[in-house]
Design an enzyme around this catalytic site. Sequence first.
Site, PDB file in Angstrom:
ATOM      1  N   CYS A 177       0.803  -1.219   0.000  1.00  0.00           N
ATOM      2  CA  CYS A 177       0.000   0.000   0.000  1.00  0.00           C
ATOM      3  C   CYS A 177       0.840   1.274   0.000  1.00  0.00           C
ATOM      4  CB  CYS A 177      -0.957  -0.015   1.186  1.00  0.00           C
ATOM      5  SG  CYS A 177      -2.021  -1.474   1.197  1.00  0.00           S
ATOM      6  N   HIS A 321      -2.404   8.293   6.136  1.00  0.00           N
ATOM      7  CA  HIS A 321      -2.628   6.970   5.560  1.00  0.00           C
ATOM      8  C   HIS A 321      -3.927   6.384   6.108  1.00  0.00           C
ATOM      9  CE1 HIS A 321      -1.841   3.018   3.910  1.00  0.00           C
ATOM     10  NE2 HIS A 321      -1.986   2.477   5.115  1.00  0.00           N
ATOM     11  N   GLU A 332      -0.509   5.415  13.713  1.00  0.00           N
ATOM     12  CA  GLU A 332      -0.186   6.652  12.989  1.00  0.00           C
ATOM     13  C   GLU A 332      -0.428   7.865  13.874  1.00  0.00           C
ATOM     14  OE1 GLU A 332      -0.883   8.714   8.587  1.00  0.00           O
ATOM     15  OE2 GLU A 332      -2.236   7.108   9.252  1.00  0.00           O
ATOM     16  N   LYS A 352      -9.420   8.465   2.558  1.00  0.00           N
ATOM     17  CA  LYS A 352      -9.940   7.109   2.383  1.00  0.00           C
ATOM     18  C   LYS A 352     -11.381   7.006   2.887  1.00  0.00           C
ATOM     19  CE  LYS A 352      -5.537   4.575   2.571  1.00  0.00           C
ATOM     20  NZ  LYS A 352      -4.580   5.682   2.750  1.00  0.00           N
ATOM     21  N   HIS A 357      -9.689   2.286   0.322  1.00  0.00           N
ATOM     22  CA  HIS A 357      -8.255   2.052   0.249  1.00  0.00           C
ATOM     23  C   HIS A 357      -7.894   1.482  -1.121  1.00  0.00           C
ATOM     24  CE1 HIS A 357      -4.229   1.364   1.173  1.00  0.00           C
ATOM     25  NE2 HIS A 357      -4.318   0.505   2.166  1.00  0.00           N
ATOM     26  N   PHE A 423       1.680  -3.398   4.179  1.00  0.00           N
ATOM     27  CA  PHE A 423       2.068  -4.708   4.680  1.00  0.00           C
ATOM     28  C   PHE A 423       3.566  -4.929   4.439  1.00  0.00           C
ATOM     29  CE2 PHE A 423      -2.280  -7.090   4.247  1.00  0.00           C
ATOM     30  CZ  PHE A 423      -2.808  -6.267   5.207  1.00  0.00           C
TER      31      PHE A 423
END
Length: 437
Positions: A177, A321, A332, A352, A357, A423
């Site tokens: 991502c 994010h 975050e 998002k 996403h 990831f």
Amino acid sequence: MTRVVVTGLGLVTPLGVGVKTSWKNLIANKSGLISTTKLSDYETAGWSGIPSKVIGKVPEGPLSEGKWQTQDHFEHVSDARRMALFVQYALAATQEAMTDAKWLPKTEEEQTETGVAVGSGIGSFNDSYSNAVAFHERGFKRVQPLFIPKLLSNMAAGNISIKYGLRGVNHSVSSACATGLHSIGDAYNFLKNGYANVMVAGGTEASINPLALAGFARAKSVVVDSNESPEKACRPFDGSRNGFVLSEGCGIVVLETLDHALARGVKEEDIYAEILGYGLSGDAHHITAPSEDGDGARRAMKMALDRSNVSPEQIDYINAHATSTLLGDRAENHAFNALFNNNKKVSISSTKSSIGHLLGAAGAVESIFTVKSIKDSKVPATLNLQEAGSHEGDNRKEFEFDYVPNQSKDKLVNYALCNSFGFGGVNSSICFAKYKK
């Protein structure tokens, strides 16, 4: 010193096709999320057996309405059939971005000085699935001859290079991502280090497939409690957040050295923004979960700031994010507190909440939203935010930033960060700034 500026933008998102449509709908606080029950193959393709029923899908219809139909972007539909959908999205967004930048290189010199850095987190998931099923059920001769070329994640960059004759850097990132932001950051470094004068950069993804959604659902990554109200499914930073929404789309930017842009006649008012710094790091923690203290995110942001010679107190906006997962948003936010605790004027939002996403395309699309925030002095909202940091385990005292809840707002943005994590423990951050002489 080589300065790098943004001169062209192109978008394909669940909010629409084209920058004008996507940005207009984003600032109007609209949602591009839909229910899988609305899909024509809901009963036959396997969607009905998946507990998560919310996705972010590029709307279908004529381009004149800001929607997607293949014939609007390819002279011959047979050409499009040779390309996976993620490549089609990339070519469409590239056409918009290069037209916007007024850079369609014709001479060998122009083509050689122009490079491509476009990645995809997964490549063509649909072709992987359909060919695997065909091979299993009917054998060798049912595998498509173009299966492998359609599958590969670097084929967006390859097809862009071929279509426009771009003979410079040909680069493709695949870092989950963080792919889109890594692509733009790498392109920035190529320009800074003299590998090219112009770069077409971004990320693209088209993985709306029952098996993909099932995989994320089995991993307990996607939201499962908003099937009746898909527009309320993505709730970054909110106490009720419980998973991300799988989406698709593409973001492409044209970057170039300032000297090159001015020499070819780009007007200063047509420069969207400048990239000042790029930061990246690794968590070295877990294959899917971030480190709880958000240290990797903090280090990526700090590197971007340090390389920009910008202090945390100068940042006006952060496009987070924040995917609407319990651990990710909390980590975050820990990083925000570590770096920006003395800067309560900073606005932080997760777009998002409007588009879901986009996996490998997320950072590229969100970079464009960040750049538009700088150019238009408008900050997009975090939708569905009722009570930040109210989930069990959150530290309410840490969730005290301006998360721009539910309504976009006007704000002068001189310096902004865009974050993307993924990831494997990958983290990236880019510092954008309003262009000044």
